[in-house]
Design an enzyme around this catalytic site. Structure first.
Site, PDB file in Angstrom:
ATOM      1  N   THR A   1       0.247   7.110  -4.086  1.00 41.27           N
ATOM      2  CA  THR A   1       0.119   5.330  -3.648  1.00 41.27           C
ATOM      3  C   THR A   1      -1.821   5.509  -2.973  1.00 41.27           C
ATOM      4  O   THR A   1      -2.408   3.947  -3.628  1.00 41.27           O
ATOM      5  CB  THR A   1       0.982   5.476  -2.026  1.00 41.27           C
TER       6      THR A   1
ATOM      7  N   GLY B   1      -7.720   2.035   1.560  1.00 43.07           N
ATOM      8  CA  GLY B   1      -7.468   0.712   1.280  1.00 43.07           C
ATOM      9  C   GLY B   1      -8.983  -0.023   0.672  1.00 43.07           C
ATOM     10  O   GLY B   1      -8.249  -0.862  -0.269  1.00 43.07           O
ATOM     11  N   GLU B   2      -9.307  -0.134   1.645  1.00 49.75           N
ATOM     12  CA  GLU B   2     -10.973  -0.687   1.328  1.00 49.75           C
ATOM     13  C   GLU B   2     -11.959   0.269   0.665  1.00 49.75           C
ATOM     14  O   GLU B   2     -12.861  -0.526  -0.336  1.00 49.75           O
ATOM     15  CB  GLU B   2     -11.585  -1.413   2.679  1.00 49.75           C
TER      16      GLU B   2
ATOM     17  N   THR C   1       0.896  -1.191   0.435  1.00 52.22           N
ATOM     18  CA  THR C   1       0.284  -0.034  -0.230  1.00 52.22           C
ATOM     19  C   THR C   1       1.017   1.371   0.108  1.00 52.22           C
ATOM     20  O   THR C   1       0.115   1.679  -0.110  1.00 52.22           O
ATOM     21  CB  THR C   1      -0.870   0.087   1.501  1.00 52.22           C
TER      22      THR C   1
ATOM     23  N   LYS D   1      -8.527   9.447   6.590  1.00 53.18           N
ATOM     24  CA  LYS D   1      -9.955   8.632   6.673  1.00 53.18           C
ATOM     25  C   LYS D   1      -9.516   7.221   6.326  1.00 53.18           C
ATOM     26  O   LYS D   1      -9.291   6.120   6.978  1.00 53.18           O
ATOM     27  CB  LYS D   1     -10.527   8.906   6.079  1.00 53.18           C
ATOM     28  N   GLY D   2      -7.916   6.855   5.885  1.00 48.26           N
ATOM     29  CA  GLY D   2      -8.505   5.633   5.321  1.00 48.26           C
ATOM     30  C   GLY D   2      -8.438   5.232   3.540  1.00 48.26           C
ATOM     31  O   GLY D   2      -9.662   5.501   3.347  1.00 48.26           O
TER      32      GLY D   2
ATOM     33  N   GLN E   1      -4.348   2.878  -4.878  1.00 48.88           N
ATOM     34  CA  GLN E   1      -4.847   2.345  -4.270  1.00 48.88           C
ATOM     35  C   GLN E   1      -6.203   1.633  -4.555  1.00 48.88           C
ATOM     36  O   GLN E   1      -7.318   0.746  -4.274  1.00 48.88           O
ATOM     37  CB  GLN E   1      -5.441   2.411  -2.207  1.00 48.88           C
TER      38      GLN E   1
ATOM     39  N   ASN F   1      -0.221  10.454  -0.029  1.00 50.40           N
ATOM     40  CA  ASN F   1       0.492  10.180  -1.520  1.00 50.40           C
ATOM     41  C   ASN F   1      -0.833  10.166  -2.151  1.00 50.40           C
ATOM     42  O   ASN F   1      -1.024   9.541  -2.545  1.00 50.40           O
ATOM     43  CB  ASN F   1       1.707   9.044  -0.768  1.00 50.40           C
TER      44      ASN F   1
HETATM   45 MO1  MOS Z   1      -8.690  -6.069   5.093  1.00 55.80          MO
HETATM   46  S1  MOS Z   1     -10.059  -6.764   4.469  1.00 55.80           S
HETATM   47  O1  MOS Z   1      -9.560  -5.036   7.026  1.00 55.80           O
HETATM   48  O2  MOS Z   1      -7.343  -6.435   5.381  1.00 55.80           O
END
Ligand code: MOS
Length: 739
Positions: free
Chosen positions: A635, A705-706, A469, A702-703, A639, A632
């Site tokens: 990145t 990745g998802e 990530t 806030k993040g 994501q 960044n």
């Molecule tokens: Mo993620 S599914 O919280 O690694």
């Protein structure tokens, strides 16, 4: 002014060169002397027990050092699973008895001097089973569904707000449909791998994990040794998406094997074993009922359904969590049930819950928009949740209206003719669809340590994980800006339980959690240096009031006298200190929050459907997201591209298929389980709207990745409906369903 801020810039990842040159070491690539190779024997039946297991022929093969089965494995201590705040993925320990719960279950391990010898020997182990008919079809076992015992993301399995039945009865327009998402597998490029080595009663494990400290805790518990006796190292992960977020039995098996043979053991799961022993996204069957007034106000949302779990564990795919908070309706009902099947335990897979949940809810919203003859964006705006309807409190920040506006403009939504099957490009049908994306802000306690050295360089440490990530890069950016030093002078070290304690790299929580710890540690060190200087009569900062201090370009300035300053290095030299070191514990109170915090986004897909073959191509995918501060830009964008790619896979390709007679997965390989390839993926355009969130954490991020995967499958399905007039409620949208 420092014009050289690192935060927000699209800085190349610091480990990029290591990765493309192959120098980055993954957990199966640790060169240890005298290493041995472990190969796991997998059950060929899905339900029953082992009657006899004969290892005698295999043991006689050259190179074979040991074979461990339930007959000779040590007795182990159980480790709590996630629902009990533990790090284990399953509550079942490996190789403890003869019971078989699912196909592919670990039933033994061969340790040999070479991988080839171990593989060969594993084929010669004779197993006799007492097999029973496995239960692997959720639809057939639905009448045996049970109420989950635990919570579903902090909620009971049944939640009611207002009076949903009355809300539905009073609705002028209703949509009631059932949506299905299949079992899916994570399929990171790097398969799970563990290299284990004992020195006396001290265990070192190189493990492909999103949670170094969780692996340490699990192994210490299992082997009944102090946590200090276990060191877990993971410098790089080749993708994870949740399947490496908790500790699976093969990690324990590697440690058992290394203890038994008294040598380092390397255990790498095969791609086939990745399908049976390290989790998956559970199948879901979701009923959504929406009621609305004719002018498009939702009078009720009902979202109920089932997902599967294993026979021995309870894992709930929390698909209703979004329904609690996404739209401002007074009447809401959410309910989930579980069906126990002879499958491995399901687990977190990128935005567990939100991903299948948004497919159902955001498809239903599209159906409602057509029923009302209302633009789908307008329907969402009419039910916009200005505050969190679930907790009845304000959002810490929410930019969803701006996201709808930006994404709609970028894709050219105004040119869309809302009539299904009305847009064409030659013989192809063209469609555009949209959906809302959302993901909560999670924060977990984290510690970071910073060392500022006399040469002006900075080392920041936290035992977090680099799962691709860009953690190491983004953390260095945060530290560089607080200190006002160039990004290149900061090195972030991670991936080792010898470093300060860090949480699981899951729940999109790493940037906000570890980032806040990094921010805090650097602030403390900086204040310490300033204190030293202000107390030192030889310093130009002597007795200068703090209000007159600025940190820029690696120096501490007296604001009122711009030429008076000194560097961190100057201060350390005069004090005769080789370095200064400080650490910071970031703690977060998840209980008494005055605000609710979520990321939101708008996902827009354009598809081209071949009316003769039913082939769907996603031709454009545009999303706009409010994620707080983007640390960044490069990145972060990557994501989202990854999340959307996975979402397109979910929409069009991915499905794990089990043979109901044998209980075996028939497409446990990358040839037949279709993850999207480059040819399937169009240019994905993510946009981040400017969003300042002063409430969430020390850095305002806030993040990321998802959120990118949420809403994607619905946006594609909605676009397919617009293109073809066919509503597909059962993923994936394969050509046969459109013909
Ligand atoms: Mo993620 S599914 O919280 O690694």
């Amino acid at each position: 002014m420092n014009t050289n801020k690192a935060v927000g810039k699209p800085i190349d990842r610091v480990d990029g060169r290591l990765k493309v040159t192959g120098a980055a070491r993954y957990s199966a690539e640790i060169p240890l002397e005298n290493i041995t190779h472990a190969v796991i024997i997998s059950s060929t039946i899905a339900r029953g027990r082992i009657k006899n297991i004969d290892t005698s022929t295999a043991e006689k093969l050259p190179g074979v050092i040991s074979i461990i089965t339930y007959k000779n494995a040590p007795k182990l201590k159980p480790v709590p699973t996630f629902s009990a705040n533990g790090p284990a993925a399953e509550n079942r320990l490996p190789l403890q008895n003869a019971e078989i719960h699912h196909s592919g279950q670990h039933i033994g391990v061969v340790i040999a001097d070479t991988l080839e010898h171990a593989k060969h020997a594993a084929t010669l182990v004779r197993v006799e089973y007492e097999a029973q008919r496995p239960l692997t079809e959720m639809a057939r076992e639905r009448n045996k569904a049970v109420v989950p015992k635990g919570k579903i993301s902090e909620k009971p399995p049944d939640v009611v707000r207002g009076n949903p039945n009355q809300g539905l009865a009073q609705a002028q327009v209703r949509v009631e449909q059932t949506y299905r998402t299949p079992e899916e597998h994570h399929n990171p490029m790097e398969t799970h791998a563990t290299t284990a080595v004992w020195q006396g009663n001290r265990l070192t494990v190189y493990d492909a994990t999103q949670y170094n400290f969780g692996t340490r805790q699990a192994l210490a518990t299992t082997f009944a040794i102090p946590e200090d006796n276990v060191r877990v190292v993971c410098q790089f992960i080749g993708g994870a998406f949740g399947c490496k977020g908790s500790v699976w039995p093969h990690v324990t098996i590697a440690a058992i094997a290394a203890q038994k043979v008294g040598r380092p053991v390397k255990l790498v799961l095969t791609r086939q074993q990745m399908f049976t022993t390290v989790g998956h996204r559970a199948e879901t069957e979701q009923k959504v009922a929406l009621g609305a007034t004719r002018d498009g106000r939702l009078t009720a949302i009902q979202h109920t359904g089932t997902s599967h779990t294993s026979t021995f564990d309870e894992f709930v795919e929390p698909f209703t969590v979004i329904t609690h908070m996404l739209y401002a309706t007074p009447n809401m009902q959410a309910s989930q049930r579980l069906v126990k099947l002879n499958k491995g335990t399901p687990t977190f897979m990128r935005a567990p819950g939100e991903t299948p949940g948004t497919f159902a809810l955001e498809s239903a919203m599209d159906e409602m928009a057509y029923a009302l003859k209302l633009d789908p964006i307008e329907l969402r705006l009419r039910n916009y949740a200005e505050t969190d309807p679930d907790h009845n409190r304000p959002w810490s920040s929410k930019s969803l209206k701006e996201c709808y506006r930006v994404a709609a403009e970028k894709i050219g939504w105004s040119r869309r003719n809302p009539q299904p099957r009305s847009m064409r490009d030659g013989r192809y049908l063209i469609g555009m669809g949209m959906a809302t994306a959302t993901y909560p802000v999670y924060l977990f306690g984290a510690t970071a340590k910073v060392r500022i050295l006399q040469d002006g360089s900075v080392v920041v440490q936290s035992g977090s994980q680099e799962m691709g990530t860009g953690t190491a890069t983004a953390m260095a950016q945060v530290a560089a800006d607080v200190l006002g030093v160039p990004f290149e002078r900061v090195r972030f070290e991670l991936g080792d339980t010898a470093l300060p304690k860090a949480p699981v790299s899951g729940g999109s929580a790493t940037m906000g959690s570890v980032g806040t710890a990094v921010h805090g540690a650097v602030k403390v060190a900086q204040a310490k240096l300033l204190e030293l200087a202000r107390a030192d009569s030889k310093s130009p900062l002597y007795n200068v009031p703090e209000t007159d201090i600025a940190f820029e370009d690696g120096q501490i300035f007296v604001k009122s006298k711009a030429n008076k300053s000194e560097t961190y290095a100057d201060i350390l030299k005069r004090q005769n200190l080789p370095h200064i070191e400080e650490s910071f514990d970031a703690k977060f109170d998840s209980e008494n929050k005055p605000h609710s915090s979520h990321s939101f986004g708008a996902q827009f897909a354009e598809v081209r459907v071949d009316p003769d073959t039913g082939e769907v191509r996603v031709t454009r995918f545009i999303g706009a997201y409010g994620v707080g501060k983007v640390i960044n830009a490069k990145t972060a964008r990557s994501q989202i591209i990854g999340g959307v790619t996975m979402g397109i896979g979910m929409a069009l390709h991915e499905e794990t298929i089990t043979d109901a007679r044998t209980g075996r997965i028939i497409n446990a390989n990358l040839g037949e389980y279709h993850v999207p390839v480059n040819a399937d993926i169009p240019a994905i355009e993510p946009y981040f709207v400017d969003e300042i969130d002063p409430h969430i954490n020390g850095i305002g991020a806030k993040g990321i990745g998802e959120i990118g995967i949420t809403g994607v499958a619905a946006a594609v399905a909605n676009a397919v409906y617009h293109a073809t007039g066919k509503r597909i409620r059962d993923l994936p949208i394969t050509p046969d369903k459109l013909l």
